[in-house]
Scaffold this active site. Structure first.
Site, PDB file in Angstrom:
ATOM      1  N   PRO A  16      -3.619  12.843 -19.817  1.00 16.36           N
ATOM      2  CA  PRO A  16      -3.685  11.558 -19.117  1.00 16.36           C
ATOM      3  C   PRO A  16      -4.221  11.762 -17.718  1.00 16.36           C
ATOM      4  O   PRO A  16      -3.663  12.546 -16.945  1.00 16.36           O
ATOM      5  CB  PRO A  16      -2.211  11.097 -19.092  1.00 16.36           C
ATOM      6  CG  PRO A  16      -1.427  12.370 -19.162  1.00 16.36           C
ATOM      7  CD  PRO A  16      -2.243  13.337 -19.956  1.00 16.36           C
ATOM      8  N   MET A  17      -5.321  11.081 -17.387  1.00 20.46           N
ATOM      9  CA  MET A  17      -5.933  11.243 -16.067  1.00 20.46           C
ATOM     10  C   MET A  17      -6.300   9.876 -15.508  1.00 20.46           C
ATOM     11  O   MET A  17      -7.020   9.105 -16.154  1.00 20.46           O
ATOM     12  CB  MET A  17      -7.185  12.133 -16.155  1.00 20.46           C
ATOM     13  CG  MET A  17      -6.905  13.567 -16.537  1.00 20.46           C
ATOM     14  SD  MET A  17      -8.418  14.537 -16.707  1.00 20.46           S
ATOM     15  CE  MET A  17      -8.983  13.969 -18.330  1.00 20.46           C
ATOM     16  N   GLN A  70       1.370   6.628 -21.415  1.00 20.74           N
ATOM     17  CA  GLN A  70       2.164   7.369 -20.437  1.00 20.74           C
ATOM     18  C   GLN A  70       2.638   6.440 -19.329  1.00 20.74           C
ATOM     19  O   GLN A  70       1.851   5.670 -18.760  1.00 20.74           O
ATOM     20  CB  GLN A  70       1.373   8.521 -19.823  1.00 20.74           C
ATOM     21  CG  GLN A  70       2.290   9.427 -18.996  1.00 20.74           C
ATOM     22  CD  GLN A  70       1.564  10.503 -18.229  1.00 20.74           C
ATOM     23  OE1 GLN A  70       0.859  10.195 -17.269  1.00 20.74           O
ATOM     24  NE2 GLN A  70       1.744  11.758 -18.622  1.00 20.74           N
ATOM     25  N   CYS A 100       3.315  14.115 -11.701  1.00 22.41           N
ATOM     26  CA  CYS A 100       2.281  13.744 -10.738  1.00 22.41           C
ATOM     27  C   CYS A 100       2.662  14.247  -9.349  1.00 22.41           C
ATOM     28  O   CYS A 100       3.742  13.962  -8.845  1.00 22.41           O
ATOM     29  CB  CYS A 100       2.082  12.232 -10.717  1.00 22.41           C
ATOM     30  SG  CYS A 100       0.803  11.712  -9.546  1.00 22.41           S
ATOM     31  N   LYS A 139       5.946  15.030 -19.685  1.00 26.40           N
ATOM     32  CA  LYS A 139       4.977  15.932 -19.042  1.00 26.40           C
ATOM     33  C   LYS A 139       5.450  16.204 -17.625  1.00 26.40           C
ATOM     34  O   LYS A 139       5.774  15.274 -16.876  1.00 26.40           O
ATOM     35  CB  LYS A 139       3.584  15.304 -19.022  1.00 26.40           C
ATOM     36  CG  LYS A 139       2.496  16.226 -18.462  1.00 26.40           C
ATOM     37  CD  LYS A 139       1.115  15.585 -18.609  1.00 26.40           C
ATOM     38  CE  LYS A 139       0.000  16.563 -18.232  1.00 26.40           C
ATOM     39  NZ  LYS A 139      -0.044  16.837 -16.791  1.00 26.40           N
ATOM     40  N   ASN A 200      -0.668  23.110 -20.243  1.00 28.17           N
ATOM     41  CA  ASN A 200      -1.655  22.355 -19.476  1.00 28.17           C
ATOM     42  C   ASN A 200      -1.923  23.096 -18.165  1.00 28.17           C
ATOM     43  O   ASN A 200      -1.057  23.779 -17.639  1.00 28.17           O
ATOM     44  CB  ASN A 200      -1.108  20.937 -19.215  1.00 28.17           C
ATOM     45  CG  ASN A 200      -2.031  20.071 -18.378  1.00 28.17           C
ATOM     46  OD1 ASN A 200      -1.605  19.440 -17.426  1.00 28.17           O
ATOM     47  ND2 ASN A 200      -3.303  20.023 -18.732  1.00 28.17           N
ATOM     48  N   GLY A 201      -3.149  22.944 -17.670  1.00 28.81           N
ATOM     49  CA  GLY A 201      -3.515  23.561 -16.400  1.00 28.81           C
ATOM     50  C   GLY A 201      -4.519  24.680 -16.565  1.00 28.81           C
ATOM     51  O   GLY A 201      -4.210  25.711 -17.170  1.00 28.81           O
ATOM     52  N   GLY A 223      -7.485  18.686 -19.378  1.00 29.03           N
ATOM     53  CA  GLY A 223      -7.755  17.596 -18.453  1.00 29.03           C
ATOM     54  C   GLY A 223      -9.125  17.692 -17.839  1.00 29.03           C
ATOM     55  O   GLY A 223     -10.110  17.200 -18.368  1.00 29.03           O
ATOM     56  N   ARG A 224      -9.219  18.391 -16.702  1.00 35.22           N
ATOM     57  CA  ARG A 224     -10.488  18.465 -15.983  1.00 35.22           C
ATOM     58  C   ARG A 224     -11.587  19.123 -16.807  1.00 35.22           C
ATOM     59  O   ARG A 224     -12.763  18.786 -16.664  1.00 35.22           O
ATOM     60  CB  ARG A 224     -10.279  19.196 -14.659  1.00 35.22           C
ATOM     61  CG  ARG A 224      -9.481  18.373 -13.634  1.00 35.22           C
ATOM     62  CD  ARG A 224      -9.206  19.148 -12.372  1.00 35.22           C
ATOM     63  NE  ARG A 224      -8.290  20.263 -12.617  1.00 35.22           N
ATOM     64  CZ  ARG A 224      -8.043  21.227 -11.738  1.00 35.22           C
ATOM     65  NH1 ARG A 224      -8.666  21.223 -10.567  1.00 35.22           N
ATOM     66  NH2 ARG A 224      -7.183  22.190 -12.014  1.00 35.22           N
TER      67      ARG A 224
END
Length: 331
Positions: A16-17, A70, A100, A139, A200-201, A223-224
């Site tokens: 989710p972004m 989310q 976040c 998350k 994640n990451g 994500g990115r």
């Protein structure tokens, strides 16, 4: 790995972004092999006040399932009501953002702010459970900072209250996106609990994903890396199953996908806003192409789709002509 009735072996998920994982992008990533997709995070207070932008984030399509909505917030009654609305919107499961790191969210106790008060963290998760019959996932990050890493306690706590799946961005809140994600925590979390764990990451390649699986992750979330290469999901799956690296897309294939994505974005948001929010994607679609800076500067100026498509197509034709000339120099 199971999330309620959803059962996928080693799922590869779209993160989710905010201002990125909107409906057109989620559908595109689903087509490119994402097993699970998540909406942009939605403020529970804005949702229950019927703020238009928050309501838009609940728009879903059957083309993207399974999909999670989310939510984030720290007021239990608001989270419970927002969860009811997300459930009514047709989500397959509800994900809670407890990670976040941005100041305006975390410093008021939302997102990663919950990592400073695990009793509050637990209460917020339970309020979401009360608001839905759907599976609930979480998350989060490792902790507020390196002096207060609490992720093992969080994993045990979530298991105790019936949460089956936890996604961990392997940085602290203080790090934001600086430094490197510390995947060594994956094996520690798995040793501490029986929870399904999504890593994640810094997962930017098939090899990164494979390493996370080797360290104990049940799934990975990108994500990115997906902003730069929406096709990464297909490439990760192929590598996990075969050990082979797929060739990168050609420039023509990238531009074709870029134009389709841009057109869908403009159709969803309107020409001007669609073009403006799309600007973050050009760097990825055009990554590695020689002398691309001037083209990107030009593309940033447009606020309508048609001239962007024309400019991109002309660029591909010019690029291919120059490549052919380089390969066949005059005698």
């Amino acid at each position: 790995m199971k999330i309620g009735p959803i059962d996928i072996d080693k799922p590869i998920c779209l993160a989710p972004m905010e201002d990125v994982s909107d409906l057109p992008f989620r559908i595109l990533c689903k087509e490119q092999g994402a097993d699970l997709v998540y909406t942009e995070f939605t403020n529970c207070e804005a949702l229950i006040r019927n703020v238009k932008d928050a309501q838009r984030k609940l728009e879903l399509s059957d083309l993207e399932r399974p999909v999670a909505i989310q939510l984030y917030g720290s007021e239990e009654s608001s989270m419970e009501e927002a969860t009811r609305r997300a459930t009514d919107a047709g989500a397959d499961f509800i994900d809670i953002n407890c990670g976040c790191w941005v100041k305006k969210v975390a410093m008021r106790g939302d997102g990663a702010g919950l990592l400073r008060d695990l009793c509050k963290f637990k209460s917020v998760v339970q309020s979401v459970q009360r608001g839905t019959h759907l599976p609930v996932t979480v998350k989060t990050r490792l902790g507020w900072d390196h002096e207060s890493i609490v992720i093992e306690d969080v994993a045990r706590m979530l298991c105790d209250i019936g949460i089956s799946t936890l996604t961990v961005h392997c940085r602290t809140r203080k790090q934001g996106y600086t430094g490197n994600a510390d995947w060594s925590w994956l094996s520690k979390i798995k040793e501490a609990s029986d929870i399904n764990l999504i890593a994640n990451g810094d997962i930017n390649s098939p090899e990164d994903a494979a390493q996370c699986f080797e360290l104990g992750a049940d799934g990975v979330m990108i994500g990115r890396g997906a902003i730069h290469s929406p096709w990464i999901f297909k490439h990760v799956r192929h590598y996990i199953e075969t050990g082979e690296i797929l060739p990168d897309l050609t420039l023509e294939e990238r531009v074709t996908m870029c134009i389709r994505h841009l057109t869908d974005s403009a159709g969803y948001r309107g020409d001007r806003r669609g073009c403006m929010t799309f600007r973050k994607h050009y760097a990825g679609y055009l990554k590695g192409v020689h002398n691309i800076k001037q083209l990107r500067v030009e593309l940033m100026q447009y606020e309508e789709v048609a001239p962007i498509i024309e400019r991109l197509n002309n660029f591909v034709d010019q690029y291919q002509a120059e490549e052919e000339t380089a390969e066949c120099p005059a005698l």
